[in-house]
Scaffold this motif. Structure first.
Motif, PDB file in Angstrom:
ATOM      1  N   THR A 173      22.775  20.699 112.825  1.00 47.08           N
ATOM      2  CA  THR A 173      21.604  21.300 113.700  1.00 47.08           C
ATOM      3  C   THR A 173      22.029  20.951 115.095  1.00 47.08           C
ATOM      4  OG1 THR A 173      20.292  19.328 113.199  1.00 47.08           O
ATOM      5  CG2 THR A 173      20.020  21.280 112.083  1.00 47.08           C
ATOM      6  N   ALA A 174      21.865  21.522 115.980  1.00 44.29           N
ATOM      7  CA  ALA A 174      22.269  21.551 117.482  1.00 44.29           C
ATOM      8  C   ALA A 174      21.523  22.817 117.933  1.00 44.29           C
ATOM      9  CB  ALA A 174      23.652  21.582 117.542  1.00 44.29           C
ATOM     10  N   SER A 175      21.237  22.393 119.333  1.00 41.75           N
ATOM     11  CA  SER A 175      20.582  23.635 120.157  1.00 41.75           C
ATOM     12  C   SER A 175      21.729  24.642 120.332  1.00 41.75           C
ATOM     13  CB  SER A 175      20.342  23.137 121.376  1.00 41.75           C
ATOM     14  OG  SER A 175      21.292  22.471 122.298  1.00 41.75           O
ATOM     15  N   ALA A 187      32.363  21.019 113.073  1.00 43.57           N
ATOM     16  CA  ALA A 187      31.504  21.693 112.192  1.00 43.57           C
ATOM     17  C   ALA A 187      31.887  22.628 111.622  1.00 43.57           C
ATOM     18  CB  ALA A 187      30.115  21.557 112.991  1.00 43.57           C
ATOM     19  N   ASP A 188      31.478  23.080 110.430  1.00 43.42           N
ATOM     20  CA  ASP A 188      31.690  24.188 109.579  1.00 43.42           C
ATOM     21  C   ASP A 188      30.691  25.168 109.643  1.00 43.42           C
ATOM     22  OD1 ASP A 188      34.279  23.496 107.900  1.00 43.42           O
ATOM     23  OD2 ASP A 188      32.994  21.866 107.349  1.00 43.42           O
ATOM     24  N   GLU A 189      29.483  24.630 109.858  1.00 44.68           N
ATOM     25  CA  GLU A 189      28.187  25.650 109.878  1.00 44.68           C
ATOM     26  C   GLU A 189      27.409  24.884 111.082  1.00 44.68           C
ATOM     27  OE1 GLU A 189      26.321  26.952 106.302  1.00 44.68           O
ATOM     28  OE2 GLU A 189      27.856  26.116 105.311  1.00 44.68           O
ATOM     29  N   VAL A 190      26.741  25.683 112.056  1.00 54.65           N
ATOM     30  CA  VAL A 190      25.971  25.175 113.061  1.00 54.65           C
ATOM     31  C   VAL A 190      24.547  25.994 112.979  1.00 54.65           C
ATOM     32  CG1 VAL A 190      25.391  24.699 115.437  1.00 54.65           C
ATOM     33  CG2 VAL A 190      27.794  24.854 114.401  1.00 54.65           C
ATOM     34  N   ILE A 191      23.375  25.237 112.692  1.00 58.80           N
ATOM     35  CA  ILE A 191      22.189  25.867 112.740  1.00 58.80           C
ATOM     36  C   ILE A 191      21.532  25.475 114.080  1.00 58.80           C
ATOM     37  CG2 ILE A 191      19.927  25.726 111.690  1.00 58.80           C
ATOM     38  CD1 ILE A 191      21.513  24.874 109.113  1.00 58.80           C
ATOM     39  N   ASP A 192      21.152  26.599 114.642  1.00 57.55           N
ATOM     40  CA  ASP A 192      20.302  26.308 116.087  1.00 57.55           C
ATOM     41  C   ASP A 192      18.741  26.133 115.861  1.00 57.55           C
ATOM     42  OD1 ASP A 192      19.022  26.459 118.419  1.00 57.55           O
ATOM     43  OD2 ASP A 192      20.000  28.406 119.142  1.00 57.55           O
ATOM     44  N   TYR A 193      18.431  24.894 115.727  1.00 61.21           N
ATOM     45  CA  TYR A 193      17.241  24.561 115.606  1.00 61.21           C
ATOM     46  C   TYR A 193      16.124  25.160 116.390  1.00 61.21           C
ATOM     47  CZ  TYR A 193      17.379  20.951 119.381  1.00 61.21           C
ATOM     48  OH  TYR A 193      17.412  20.305 120.529  1.00 61.21           O
ATOM     49  N   THR A 194      16.393  25.755 117.612  1.00 59.04           N
ATOM     50  CA  THR A 194      15.494  26.160 118.222  1.00 59.04           C
ATOM     51  C   THR A 194      14.989  27.468 118.111  1.00 59.04           C
ATOM     52  OG1 THR A 194      17.105  27.169 119.868  1.00 59.04           O
ATOM     53  CG2 THR A 194      16.467  24.796 120.258  1.00 59.04           C
ATOM     54  N   ALA A 195      16.003  28.131 117.169  1.00 55.62           N
ATOM     55  CA  ALA A 195      15.659  29.388 116.608  1.00 55.62           C
ATOM     56  C   ALA A 195      15.430  29.678 115.112  1.00 55.62           C
ATOM     57  CB  ALA A 195      16.968  30.307 117.112  1.00 55.62           C
ATOM     58  N   VAL A 196      16.033  28.685 114.482  1.00 57.75           N
ATOM     59  CA  VAL A 196      16.179  28.723 112.739  1.00 57.75           C
ATOM     60  C   VAL A 196      15.652  27.445 112.256  1.00 57.75           C
ATOM     61  CG1 VAL A 196      17.777  29.169 110.904  1.00 57.75           C
ATOM     62  CG2 VAL A 196      18.229  30.280 113.146  1.00 57.75           C
ATOM     63  N   ASP A 197      14.928  27.872 111.199  1.00 57.51           N
ATOM     64  CA  ASP A 197      14.341  26.710 110.422  1.00 57.51           C
ATOM     65  C   ASP A 197      15.417  26.224 109.658  1.00 57.51           C
ATOM     66  OD1 ASP A 197      13.086  24.971 108.875  1.00 57.51           O
ATOM     67  OD2 ASP A 197      11.441  25.997 108.324  1.00 57.51           O
ATOM     68  N   ALA A 199      15.486  24.189 107.171  1.00 55.10           N
ATOM     69  CA  ALA A 199      15.037  23.794 105.549  1.00 55.10           C
ATOM     70  C   ALA A 199      15.077  25.414 105.071  1.00 55.10           C
ATOM     71  CB  ALA A 199      13.510  23.391 105.648  1.00 55.10           C
ATOM     72  N   GLU A 200      14.940  26.521 105.635  1.00 54.05           N
ATOM     73  CA  GLU A 200      15.258  27.684 105.015  1.00 54.05           C
ATOM     74  C   GLU A 200      16.829  28.306 105.269  1.00 54.05           C
ATOM     75  OE1 GLU A 200      12.790  29.270 103.628  1.00 54.05           O
ATOM     76  OE2 GLU A 200      11.247  27.698 104.277  1.00 54.05           O
ATOM     77  N   ALA A 201      17.567  27.419 105.869  1.00 52.70           N
ATOM     78  CA  ALA A 201      18.881  28.253 106.129  1.00 52.70           C
ATOM     79  C   ALA A 201      19.918  27.547 105.418  1.00 52.70           C
ATOM     80  CB  ALA A 201      19.295  27.979 107.732  1.00 52.70           C
ATOM     81  N   VAL A 202      19.537  26.505 104.839  1.00 50.58           N
ATOM     82  CA  VAL A 202      20.851  25.696 104.097  1.00 50.58           C
ATOM     83  C   VAL A 202      20.231  25.194 102.725  1.00 50.58           C
ATOM     84  CG1 VAL A 202      20.253  23.518 105.256  1.00 50.58           C
ATOM     85  CG2 VAL A 202      22.539  23.682 104.433  1.00 50.58           C
ATOM     86  N   ARG A 203      21.254  25.094 101.692  1.00 50.88           N
ATOM     87  CA  ARG A 203      20.669  24.472 100.417  1.00 50.88           C
ATOM     88  C   ARG A 203      22.029  23.712  99.869  1.00 50.88           C
ATOM     89  NH1 ARG A 203      16.432  25.541 101.919  1.00 50.88           N
ATOM     90  NH2 ARG A 203      14.856  26.778 100.761  1.00 50.88           N
ATOM     91  N   ASP A 204      21.669  23.075  98.735  1.00 51.32           N
ATOM     92  CA  ASP A 204      22.746  22.256  98.232  1.00 51.32           C
ATOM     93  C   ASP A 204      23.391  21.510  98.924  1.00 51.32           C
ATOM     94  OD1 ASP A 204      22.078  23.965  95.659  1.00 51.32           O
ATOM     95  OD2 ASP A 204      23.409  25.568  96.454  1.00 51.32           O
ATOM     96  N   ILE A 205      22.700  20.583  99.743  1.00 50.76           N
ATOM     97  CA  ILE A 205      23.372  19.541 100.392  1.00 50.76           C
ATOM     98  C   ILE A 205      23.456  18.153  99.596  1.00 50.76           C
ATOM     99  CG2 ILE A 205      23.297  18.003 102.525  1.00 50.76           C
ATOM    100  CD1 ILE A 205      24.136  20.807 103.199  1.00 50.76           C
ATOM    101  N   ASP A 206      24.611  17.453  99.710  1.00 52.30           N
ATOM    102  CA  ASP A 206      24.721  16.463  98.981  1.00 52.30           C
ATOM    103  C   ASP A 206      24.066  15.178  99.722  1.00 52.30           C
ATOM    104  OD1 ASP A 206      26.437  16.986  96.617  1.00 52.30           O
ATOM    105  OD2 ASP A 206      27.696  17.892  98.036  1.00 52.30           O
TER     106      ASP A 206
END
Length: 309
Positions: A173-175, A187-197, A199-206
């Motif tokens: 997660t990063a802005s 980073a293979d995937e980046v989730i912009d926490y200012t625009a995306v939740d 907890a809804e965007a990623v699954r199956d994390i070890d």
């Protein structure tokens, strides 16, 4: 010698440069002439009195340091002139905001030529936190799916690189303003926490590595695979959270970073392999510590801040 001390709790203005006696090393200790001091958000919180780790003022902050051995007469581990760095004595006071420190030789390692004193001083706290969280506690390895919260920050940007070096698939997660920065780190995937939740965007994390705290820890439960592991540096004593994770069949570990020369050498190995670099957002002269702490207070740093001598 000069030290940066404070006689009361408060804002950056309480920090002052004063004269103090040069410390004398005890048996197994060395005297280090400090060249650079890494700053950490924890120090701003201690300065302000958010919790009493160092007791009441006066006290001298600081743990991250890089410098040159001045006196090694009390140990066989180093010689005068050796360049070293480390995070000595944490969580006890190391008094690193100073021109000289006397610290256990065992808590330091030799600085590689590939790291400047500025870069070396920025690495220990964030590097050891990430290493101990991902390697020692998380057991991250080839094919592990890792979520690093706050990938643009001090711990986060180092954690991304360590996880990638271990063969993990890294989500962070990063802005939005830090997207390119964390992608360049691997980073293979980046989730912009200012625009995306997240907890809804990623699954199956070890393994989740958290340095944010708050409801981020609670919501991270929903992204883990069955048996997944959350490692946090912010909520290690939250018994309710621990119970919630265990009830869901997940693992919950709190981490309080400690001096570790073996892990420091592991970080050095990654640096020398070209697989790890520490990003320093800005350096400040020793005398401008108050300005540096104002930037610490503002938050949302990209990497680390460093004082130079």
């Amino acid at each position: 010698m000069r030290v940066i001390t404070q006689h009361t709790l408060g804002g950056p203005e309480v920090l002052s440069v004063e004269d103090a006696p040069e410390p004398r090393p005890l048996p197994t200790e060395v005297l280090v002439r400090v060249r650079a001091i890494g700053l950490n958000p924890l120090e701003a919180r201690l300065r302000a009195g958010e919790f009493p780790l160092l007791g009441r003022p006066p006290f001298v902050l600081g743990w991250d340091l890089s410098g040159v051995i001045e006196d090694a007469s009390q140990t066989w581990r180093f010689r005068p002139g050796d360049e070293v760095f480390g995070m000595p004595l944490f969580p006890r006071a190391a008094r690193a905001y100073a021109e000289f420190v006397a610290v256990p030789a065992l808590h330091l390692v030799r600085k590689p030529a590939s790291l400047s004193h500025v870069e070396a001083s920025a690495l220990p706290v964030v590097g050891l936190t990430a290493w101990q969280g991902l390697v020692d506690l998380g057991g991250v390895g080839e094919g592990t799916r890792v979520l690093v919260h706050g990938g643009g920050g001090g711990v986060g940007h180092v954690a991304i690189q360590i996880a990638k070096a271990l063969g993990a698939h890294v989500v962070t997660t990063a802005s939005g303003s830090k997207r390119k920065f964390v992608e360049d780190l691997g980073a293979d995937e980046v989730i912009d926490y200012t625009a995306v939740d997240f907890a809804e965007a990623v699954r199956d994390i070890d393994v989740v590595l958290d340095t944010i705290g708050g409801d981020t820890v609670e919501r991270s439960l929903h992204v883990l695979r069955p048996g997944g592991h959350l490692v946090t540096a912010t909520s290690e004593e939250d018994t309710a959270l621990i119970a919630a994770y265990e009830a869901a069949g997940m693992r919950f570990s709190g981490i309080a970073v400690d001096p570790d020369p073996v892990a420091l050498r592991g970080l050095v190995d990654l640096v020398e392999q070209g697989r790890l670099r520490v990003h320093v957002q800005r350096t400040f002269p020793f005398e401008q510590v108050a300005d540096a702490h104002r930037l610490l207070d503002d938050g949302h740093l990209q990497g680390k801040l460093v004082l130079t001598l």
